[in-house]
Design an enzyme around this catalytic site. Structure first.
Site, PDB file in Angstrom:
ATOM      1  N   ARG A 218       0.875  -1.253  -0.153  1.00 17.08           N
ATOM      2  CA  ARG A 218      -0.033   0.164  -0.149  1.00 17.08           C
ATOM      3  C   ARG A 218       1.000   1.361   0.000  1.00 17.08           C
ATOM      4  O   ARG A 218       1.888   1.275   0.349  1.00 17.08           O
ATOM      5  CB  ARG A 218      -1.063  -0.058   1.258  1.00 17.08           C
ATOM      6  CG  ARG A 218      -0.221   0.097   2.465  1.00 17.08           C
ATOM      7  CD  ARG A 218      -0.042   1.374   3.121  1.00 17.08           C
ATOM      8  NE  ARG A 218       0.804   1.463   4.376  1.00 17.08           N
ATOM      9  CZ  ARG A 218       2.117   1.647   4.307  1.00 17.08           C
ATOM     10  NH1 ARG A 218       2.607   1.996   3.330  1.00 17.08           N
ATOM     11  NH2 ARG A 218       2.928   1.866   5.658  1.00 17.08           N
TER      12      ARG A 218
ATOM     13  N   HIS B  57       0.778   7.847  11.048  1.00 12.10           N
ATOM     14  CA  HIS B  57       0.934   7.857  12.583  1.00 12.10           C
ATOM     15  C   HIS B  57      -0.249   8.216  13.274  1.00 12.10           C
ATOM     16  O   HIS B  57      -0.258   8.608  14.567  1.00 12.10           O
ATOM     17  CB  HIS B  57       2.195   8.519  13.119  1.00 12.10           C
ATOM     18  CG  HIS B  57       3.615   7.982  12.663  1.00 12.10           C
ATOM     19  ND1 HIS B  57       4.155   6.844  13.313  1.00 12.10           N
ATOM     20  CD2 HIS B  57       4.270   8.030  11.690  1.00 12.10           C
ATOM     21  CE1 HIS B  57       5.153   6.383  12.536  1.00 12.10           C
ATOM     22  NE2 HIS B  57       5.308   7.326  11.741  1.00 12.10           N
TER      23      HIS B  57
ATOM     24  N   ASP C  40      -3.178   6.095  12.770  1.00 14.20           N
ATOM     25  CA  ASP C  40      -3.944   4.994  13.095  1.00 14.20           C
ATOM     26  C   ASP C  40      -3.917   4.343  14.508  1.00 14.20           C
ATOM     27  O   ASP C  40      -5.100   3.845  14.879  1.00 14.20           O
ATOM     28  CB  ASP C  40      -3.538   3.707  11.709  1.00 14.20           C
ATOM     29  CG  ASP C  40      -2.321   3.322  12.146  1.00 14.20           C
ATOM     30  OD1 ASP C  40      -1.149   3.773  12.959  1.00 14.20           O
ATOM     31  OD2 ASP C  40      -1.819   2.092  11.391  1.00 14.20           O
TER      32      ASP C  40
ATOM     33  N   GLY D  39       8.738   0.786   3.090  1.00 11.58           N
ATOM     34  CA  GLY D  39       7.737   1.738   3.539  1.00 11.58           C
ATOM     35  C   GLY D  39       6.371   1.428   2.697  1.00 11.58           C
ATOM     36  O   GLY D  39       5.399   2.248   2.821  1.00 11.58           O
TER      37      GLY D  39
ATOM     38  N   SER E 120       4.435  -1.440   3.010  1.00  9.83           N
ATOM     39  CA  SER E 120       3.796  -2.604   3.570  1.00  9.83           C
ATOM     40  C   SER E 120       4.331  -4.163   3.327  1.00  9.83           C
ATOM     41  O   SER E 120       3.285  -4.799   2.777  1.00  9.83           O
ATOM     42  CB  SER E 120       2.310  -2.491   3.550  1.00  9.83           C
ATOM     43  OG  SER E 120       2.150  -1.364   4.672  1.00  9.83           O
ATOM     44  N   SER E 121       5.366  -4.286   2.818  1.00 11.78           N
ATOM     45  CA  SER E 121       5.789  -5.575   2.310  1.00 11.78           C
ATOM     46  C   SER E 121       5.459  -6.677   3.502  1.00 11.78           C
ATOM     47  O   SER E 121       5.088  -7.681   3.147  1.00 11.78           O
ATOM     48  CB  SER E 121       7.451  -5.894   2.045  1.00 11.78           C
ATOM     49  OG  SER E 121       8.239  -5.288   3.117  1.00 11.78           O
TER      50      SER E 121
ATOM     51  N   ASP F  92      -2.030  -1.003   7.421  1.00 13.63           N
ATOM     52  CA  ASP F  92      -1.518  -1.752   6.421  1.00 13.63           C
ATOM     53  C   ASP F  92      -2.180  -2.914   6.434  1.00 13.63           C
ATOM     54  O   ASP F  92      -2.339  -3.580   4.953  1.00 13.63           O
ATOM     55  CB  ASP F  92       0.003  -1.913   6.866  1.00 13.63           C
ATOM     56  CG  ASP F  92       0.896  -0.600   7.099  1.00 13.63           C
ATOM     57  OD1 ASP F  92       0.263   0.257   6.891  1.00 13.63           O
ATOM     58  OD2 ASP F  92       1.842  -0.751   7.689  1.00 13.63           O
TER      59      ASP F  92
ATOM     60  N   TYR G 256       9.443   3.423  16.652  1.00 14.15           N
ATOM     61  CA  TYR G 256       8.110   3.421  16.280  1.00 14.15           C
ATOM     62  C   TYR G 256       7.405   3.165  17.661  1.00 14.15           C
ATOM     63  O   TYR G 256       6.491   3.753  17.889  1.00 14.15           O
ATOM     64  CB  TYR G 256       7.757   2.453  15.408  1.00 14.15           C
ATOM     65  CG  TYR G 256       6.363   2.035  14.880  1.00 14.15           C
ATOM     66  CD1 TYR G 256       5.756   2.921  13.716  1.00 14.15           C
ATOM     67  CD2 TYR G 256       5.512   1.390  15.515  1.00 14.15           C
ATOM     68  CE1 TYR G 256       4.444   2.781  13.549  1.00 14.15           C
ATOM     69  CE2 TYR G 256       4.178   1.424  15.305  1.00 14.15           C
ATOM     70  CZ  TYR G 256       3.669   2.103  14.308  1.00 14.15           C
ATOM     71  OH  TYR G 256       2.348   1.727  13.912  1.00 14.15           O
TER      72      TYR G 256
END
Ligand code: GLA
Length: 388
Positions: free
Chosen positions: A33, A40, A42, A134, A136-137, A182, A232
């Protein structure tokens, strides 16, 4: 589905090579995505506005009757070994995270799968979502795994519970206390639409994004700073602290007025973190309105404000992302540009007039001090089954 087509060919070939020439019986995909705005927010119960990408993780495989799970990854950048074998969890014996780290996403999803027991299977993972970029793998791997398990032993098909189980897998097996964005968009993405997601109620508003005059350009800085791991969770804690100091359940419930009134109760850093979240939530709902009205200029301005707030108040950008954003904004026809995802490297997202997309790429290629990779993307479908 041209991109998943190529990835699928790769996955099938490696499956035959790895499992004695056999053809896989099942195939699934789940997309990465890009988040257009709402960063930041969610895990603060706020709004996000992501879209699913045509970049996907594909998983092909076949159930077996020996209770063993055997998985091979072809994903570029995955840590060694690229093949793992373990027993399918039985009789309440839980799986545990370990090495290689890529396998933890798969194990975590198996552990948190909502139906079962999961039988043994052989599988191959292939992906064109850049690892650690970044986009969303990891969520795409989790959601692909869950979608595969749904083919082996179906659950009730509830998409929201599916996203929540994948998020749980990431919390417990990858140790990242991520929000829901994600996994949610990888499950529920809709072709031709960005989704405005209320991360508190999980209500979704699809917003059409099909104007042929508009391009969403993703630029991968190809840098990854090692701060991500510790920073994070630290940001998440600071937000919780700030919400508590303001007497709110989450920062979603706080206004700038609340924050200013109680500024003295917060450290200067916590104050700035909270200011980012509160203003970013407001920017995201304004951006959704602008998109609906086709006002790309207003949308672009909000993107730039978002980037500046992530850089200055939330401190999750880095010099390479700042440079890419500044260079993009010099090009006429660019509406807005910002870092996207968790930060400390990875990608920027740029909203640009279709006629200016090549010009923008050229500018970034020529002037960026690093080496960038580009993706011109369209909002794509969430996870699904591939016909083999
Ligand atoms: C990562 C997390 C998401 C979200 C973003 C920042 O991608 O997985 O849940 O918090 O960072 O918006």
């Amino acid at each position: 589905m041209s991109s998943s087509g190529c990835v699928l060919v790769d996955a099938r070939r490696v499956f035959a090579e790895s499992f004695g020439g056999a053809e896989p019986q099942l195939g699934v995909f789940a997309p990465g995505r890009v988040n257009l705005i709402g960063e930041h927010t969610d895990y603060n119960g706020g709004f996000v506005l992501p879209m699913a990408l045509p970049l996907v993780t594909v998983l092909v495989g076949t159930p077996t009757s020996d209770g063993k799970i055997s998985i091979v990854t072809t994903a570029e950048g995955a840590d060694a070994p690229h093949r793992v074998e373990f027993e399918a969890p039985q009789d309440g014996r839980p799986l545990t995270p370990g090495n290689p780290s890529w396998a933890n996403y798969v194990k975590g999803v198996i552990q948190h799968y909502r139906a079962g027991p999961v039988p043994g299977f052989n599988a191959v993972i292939a992906s064109d979502v850049p690892l650690g970029g970044g986009l969303s793998s990891s969520a795409s791997l989790e959601v692909a795994t869950y979608t595969f398990l749904q083919q082996l032993c179906p659950d009730d098909g509830d998409p929201v519970q599916k996203a929540l189980s994948c998020q749980r897998a990431e919390h417990t097996f990858a140790g990242v206390p991520c929000g829901i964005m994600d996994q949610f968009i990888s499950v529920l993405g809709r072709e031709g639409h960005a989704l405005l997601i209320d991360c508190r109620s999980l209500e979704v508003t699809p917003l059409p994004l099909t104007d042929p005059g508009l391009v969403v350009l993703i630029t991968n800085s190809n840098v990854r700073h090692e701060l991500t791991g510790s920073e994070y969770p630290a940001r998440r804690r600071q937000c919780e602290e700030a919400a508590k100091a303001l007497g709110k359940e989450s920062l979603r419930d706080a206004s700038l007025g609340d924050l200013e009134a109680l500024k003295a109760c917060l450290t200067e850093e916590c104050y700035r973190r909270a200011r980012h979240v509160i203003t970013e939530i407001a920017r995201t709902t304004s951006a959704a309105r602008a998109l609906k009205a086709g006002d790309y200029r207003a949308f672009g301005k909000l993107m730039v404000q978002s980037h500046n707030s992530l850089r200055d108040d939330y401190e999750v950008s880095c010099p390479e992302l700042d440079e890419l954003v500044s260079l993009a904004l010099e090009v006429s026809g660019v509406y807005g540009s910002r870092m996207t995802g968790g930060g400390f490297g990875g990608c920027t997202v740029t909203l640009v007039e279709a006629s200016a997309a090549d010009r923008t790429k050229q500018q970034l290629q020529e002037k960026f001090s690093g080496s960038a990779t580009f993706y011109i993307t369209k909002p794509s479908e969430g996870a699904g089954v591939l016909l083999l």
